[in-house]
Design an enzyme around this catalytic site. Structure first.
Site, PDB file in Angstrom:
ATOM      1  N   CYS A   1       6.280   1.447  -7.847  1.00 50.90           N
ATOM      2  CA  CYS A   1       7.375   2.390  -8.079  1.00 50.90           C
ATOM      3  C   CYS A   1       6.885   3.742  -8.570  1.00 50.90           C
ATOM      4  CB  CYS A   1       8.365   1.803  -9.074  1.00 50.90           C
ATOM      5  SG  CYS A   1       7.701   1.638 -10.726  1.00 50.90           S
ATOM      6  N   GLY A   2       5.571   3.958  -8.620  1.00 49.71           N
ATOM      7  CA  GLY A   2       5.055   5.217  -9.125  1.00 49.71           C
ATOM      8  C   GLY A   2       4.977   5.172 -10.632  1.00 49.71           C
TER       9      GLY A   2
END
Length: 276
Positions: free
Chosen positions: A111-112
């Site tokens: 998800c970063g």
């Protein structure tokens, strides 16, 4: 992998001066770009599918996965359904450090920034930048840098919908430019291009077409750039972060006009003395 299209032509209905016409417009492409290390996805970014090797180098440095371009052995973009999986091969010692780092992460890695690490990432300390390797920057340098950035943005000229990040060296001009639908992506790609060209951040100024948020300052500081110039304004946190890094931050640079928010001592006398 074959070259990917960076634009598409789409139909539109446009209203101009009260007249409605059917036509077409060129728009930028955007797709998921995954970065995988040791066969496992670390992050997925929505980005323009261009300059992916530069993207991999710049993203890896900005994320703290590598400290030098020599830490990457190979980069291989592979088509994966509707997106691209950029597989990055690291030196063994770097790969081991990445594995240890991933064990400390909370939440899914794809998800970063997420979970606990997102808070740590947002407030991470930035490195202090060195004195600029080119000496003082002049008002004419700032004007020239922004003008050169605009001229070099071929994708934006076509689409009017992408950000640009450039590396300007006084006396040499704009030596690198990268574009992307995402401003952070454009800067990551630029960082990768500078690294792969064997240049150092202290040799020039980073110039961007976006506002200056804290992430943009963090990335420029990690590159080692002592001067950051933008067409738009900074946030308060970005200003505090630039001060922490010892960076010269210049915003709202349009034509001959600009505003200095931090580090006026790197600008020629006469400008610096007028900055409160």
């Amino acid at each position: 992998m074959s070259a990917l299209k960076t634009t598409a032509t789409v139909p539109e209905i446009a209203s101009r001066n009260g007249v409605v016409r059917s036509g077409s417009r060129v728009v930028p492409e955007e797709m998921p770009i995954a970065f995988s290390y040791r066969g496992s996805t670390h992050a997925v970014m929505m980005a323009t599918p261009a300059d992916l090797e530069d993207f991999a180098f710049g993203f890896s440095l900005a994320e703290g996965i590598i400290v030098s371009p020599d830490d990457i052995i190979a980069v291989e973009p592979i088509e994966a359904g509707a997106g691209i999986d950029v597989q990055v091969t690291l030196r063994d010692v770097t790969a081991e450090a990445l594995t240890a780092r991933r064990r400390r992460m909370a939440g899914p890695v794809g998800c970063g920034l997420c979970g606990i690490e997102s808070i740590e990432q947002a407030s991470r300390p930035v490195p202090r930048v060195a004195a600029s390797g080119f000496g003082l920057i002049t008002p004419s340098d700032i004007e020239e840098a922004m003008a050169a950035l605009g001229r070099a943005q071929l994708l934006n000229r076509e689409t009017h919908a992408v950000h640009g990040a450039g590396f300007f060296v006084p006396g040499e001009g704009l030596i690198a430019l990268r574009e992307d639908v995402g401003r952070h992506n454009a800067l990551d790609k630029l960082i990768g291009a500078v690294l792969r060209a064997g240049r150092k951040g202290e040799e020039g100024a980073v110039v961007v077409t976006s506002r200056l948020s804290v992430e943009m300052v963090q990335k420029a500081a990690i590159l080692g750039a002592s001067v950051l110039v933008a067409i738009s304004a900074p946030t308060a946190l970005a200003i505090r972060t630039a001060e922490e890094a010892g960076m010269t931050m210049i915003g709202i640079a349009r034509g001959q006009d600009f505003e200095v928010f931090t580090g006026p001592e790197r600008i020629v006398a006469g400008v610096a003395s007028n900055v409160a």
